[in-house]
Design an enzyme around this catalytic site. Structure first.
Site, PDB file in Angstrom:
ATOM      1  CD  GLU A  56     -10.445   9.747  -6.356  1.00 45.01           C
ATOM      2  OE1 GLU A  56     -11.235   9.150  -5.443  1.00 45.01           O
ATOM      3  OE2 GLU A  56      -9.154   9.907  -6.135  1.00 45.01           O
ATOM      4  CD  GLU A  81      -3.518   4.840  -9.999  1.00 42.65           C
ATOM      5  OE1 GLU A  81      -4.730   5.896  -9.857  1.00 42.65           O
ATOM      6  OE2 GLU A  81      -2.875   4.767 -11.323  1.00 42.65           O
ATOM      7  CG  ASP A 108      -5.607   5.675 -20.513  1.00 43.43           C
ATOM      8  OD1 ASP A 108      -6.308   6.314 -20.064  1.00 43.43           O
ATOM      9  OD2 ASP A 108      -5.095   6.124 -20.991  1.00 43.43           O
ATOM     10  CG  ASP A 130       0.767  11.138 -13.420  1.00 45.15           C
ATOM     11  OD1 ASP A 130       1.357  11.038 -12.315  1.00 45.15           O
ATOM     12  OD2 ASP A 130       0.858  10.606 -13.647  1.00 45.15           O
ATOM     13  CE  LYS A 134      11.650  18.108 -18.377  1.00 44.79           C
ATOM     14  NZ  LYS A 134      12.646  16.822 -18.301  1.00 44.79           N
ATOM     15  CB  THR A 204      -5.385  12.002  -1.924  1.00 43.54           C
ATOM     16  OG1 THR A 204      -3.914  13.847  -2.716  1.00 43.54           O
ATOM     17  CG2 THR A 204      -6.132  12.851  -2.240  1.00 43.54           C
ATOM     18  CE1 TYR A 206       2.033  13.798  -6.797  1.00 38.52           C
ATOM     19  CE2 TYR A 206       0.737  15.782  -6.878  1.00 38.52           C
ATOM     20  CZ  TYR A 206       2.446  15.498  -7.519  1.00 38.52           C
ATOM     21  OH  TYR A 206       3.206  15.674  -7.797  1.00 38.52           O
ATOM     22  CD  GLU A 207      -4.527  17.502  -0.453  1.00 36.81           C
ATOM     23  OE1 GLU A 207      -5.885  16.792  -0.737  1.00 36.81           O
ATOM     24  OE2 GLU A 207      -5.068  18.690  -0.076  1.00 36.81           O
TER      25      GLU A 207
HETATM   26  C1  LIG Z   1      -0.032  12.265  -9.283  1.00 34.20           C
HETATM   27  S1  LIG Z   1      -0.725  10.960  -9.154  1.00 34.20           S
HETATM   28  C2  LIG Z   1      -2.196  11.444  -7.994  1.00 34.20           C
HETATM   29  C3  LIG Z   1      -2.697  10.512  -7.202  1.00 34.20           C
HETATM   30  C4  LIG Z   1      -4.017  10.901  -6.675  1.00 34.20           C
HETATM   31  N1  LIG Z   1      -5.247  11.440  -6.837  1.00 34.20           N
HETATM   32  C5  LIG Z   1      -3.559  11.419  -5.296  1.00 34.20           C
HETATM   33  O1  LIG Z   1      -3.775  12.078  -4.867  1.00 34.20           O
HETATM   34  O2  LIG Z   1      -3.109  10.806  -4.061  1.00 34.20           O
HETATM   35  C6  LIG Z   1      -1.806  10.317 -10.374  1.00 34.20           C
HETATM   36  C7  LIG Z   1      -2.425   9.400 -10.122  1.00 34.20           C
HETATM   37  O3  LIG Z   1      -3.222   9.425 -11.906  1.00 34.20           O
HETATM   38  C8  LIG Z   1      -3.155   8.379 -12.431  1.00 34.20           C
HETATM   39  N2  LIG Z   1      -3.205   8.559 -13.683  1.00 34.20           N
HETATM   40  C9  LIG Z   1      -2.666   8.866 -14.949  1.00 34.20           C
HETATM   41  N3  LIG Z   1      -2.559   9.062 -16.170  1.00 34.20           N
HETATM   42  C10 LIG Z   1      -3.930   8.353 -15.778  1.00 34.20           C
HETATM   43  C11 LIG Z   1      -5.034   8.036 -16.938  1.00 34.20           C
HETATM   44  N4  LIG Z   1      -4.705   8.143 -18.382  1.00 34.20           N
HETATM   45  N5  LIG Z   1      -6.153   7.321 -16.405  1.00 34.20           N
HETATM   46  C12 LIG Z   1      -6.723   7.419 -14.694  1.00 34.20           C
HETATM   47  N6  LIG Z   1      -4.951   7.427 -14.323  1.00 34.20           N
HETATM   48  C13 LIG Z   1      -4.612   7.812 -15.214  1.00 34.20           C
HETATM   49  C14 LIG Z   1      -1.073   7.935 -11.856  1.00 34.20           C
HETATM   50  O4  LIG Z   1      -1.186   6.294 -12.601  1.00 34.20           O
HETATM   51  C15 LIG Z   1      -1.646   8.808 -10.820  1.00 34.20           C
HETATM   52  O5  LIG Z   1      -1.405   7.239  -9.781  1.00 34.20           O
END
Ligand SMILES: C[S@@+](CC[C@H](N)C(=O)[O-])C[C@H]1O[C@@H](n2cnc3c(N)ncnc32)[C@H](O)[C@@H]1O
Length: 224
Positions: A56, A81, A108, A130, A134, A204, A206-207
């Site tokens: 994930e 994460e 990352d 994310d 934009k 999730t 965020y969802e």
């Molecule tokens: C909008 S949140 C959604 C989190 C979770 N999946 C949820 O639905 O509740 C997006 C997540 O992706 C992570 N993220 C962003 N770029 C990433 C990367 N390159 N590798 C791993 N995670 C990343 C961010 O830190 C953030 O926690």
């Protein structure tokens, strides 16, 4: 060594609030035990006795990761994460549920992918990444063509990638990239396949916030 991809730009912050003492202790003690190797490794060998490995990317607070891992003790899970509070939260879920089949990459996800061999993953989840709405920020979106190609390389034949988002433009943008990715085929046969949460989906955090501009869309792709 120079990084093959642009530096991670965080949509949120990488650390937002003070990590509570109990979670800080888990970061100090449990995280080093669960961290995936920094050198190349086979994800199928991380959890003794597991039959396959699932990944994930961007697990946020780790609710989906922990729930899936609890359902499937026969699978070895890797969660990636970079958000420190998210990692701390996931450690709490792992600890509370007594999960022994989860490993973590607290950074990352793009740095992790090249470390794993071809066809070593059975499932990959990217849930509500994310959105970077934009146009000038689209290059910061996770699912660039090179990342999609890496994910395809990592999936075993019949393996599945799930992408979900509630931002219409990001869904269309990602669908275009996934459809253009060699080896991946969209599994949808009818609109309900992308409009309704799949039977095995876990909602999730965020969802639940419904911050996007459309209802959640689920894109399931299969590796040939
Ligand atoms: C909008 S949140 C959604 C989190 C979770 N999946 C949820 O639905 O509740 C997006 C997540 O992706 C992570 N993220 C962003 N770029 C990433 C990367 N390159 N590798 C791993 N995670 C990343 C961010 O830190 C953030 O926690």
């Amino acid at each position: 060594m120079t990084s093959p991809h642009p530096p991670l730009r965080s949509f949120g912050r990488l650390k937002s609030r003070t990590i509570k003492p109990r979670q800080a202790a888990l970061m100090d003690i449990l995280l080093p035990q669960l961290r995936v190797p920094a050198a190349p490794f086979d994800p199928r060998a991380l959890v003794a006795g597991s039959t396959e490995a699932w990944l994930e990317i961007g697990f946020g607070g780790g609710e989906h990761l922990a729930a899936q891992a609890a359902r499937r003790p026969d699978v070895g899970f890797i969660g990636a994460e970079p958000f420190q509070n998210g990692v701390a939260s996931a450690l709490r879920h792992i600890d509370e549920a007594g999960l022994t089949n989860v490993r973590l990459h607290d950074g990352d996800a793009r740095d992790l992918l090249a470390r794993m061999p071809d066809a070593s993953l059975a499932r990959i989840f990217i849930l509500f990444p994310d959105p970077w709405p934009k146009a000038r920020h689209h290059k910061r979106r996770l699912l660039q063509a090179d990342v999609a190609a890496e994910l395809s390389r990592l999936l075993k034949p019949g393996g599945r990638l799930r992408f979900a988002s509630d931002w219409a433009d990001y869904v269309n943008w990602s669908l275009e990239r996934l459809l253009a990715t060699p080896g991946l085929t969209w599994a949808a046969e009818q609109a309900s396949d992308w409009r309704a949460p799949p039977a095995d989906h876990v909602t999730t955090r965020y969802e639940e916030k419904r911050l996007g501009d459309c209802a959640p869309v689920f894109l399931d792709f299969v590796k040939a």
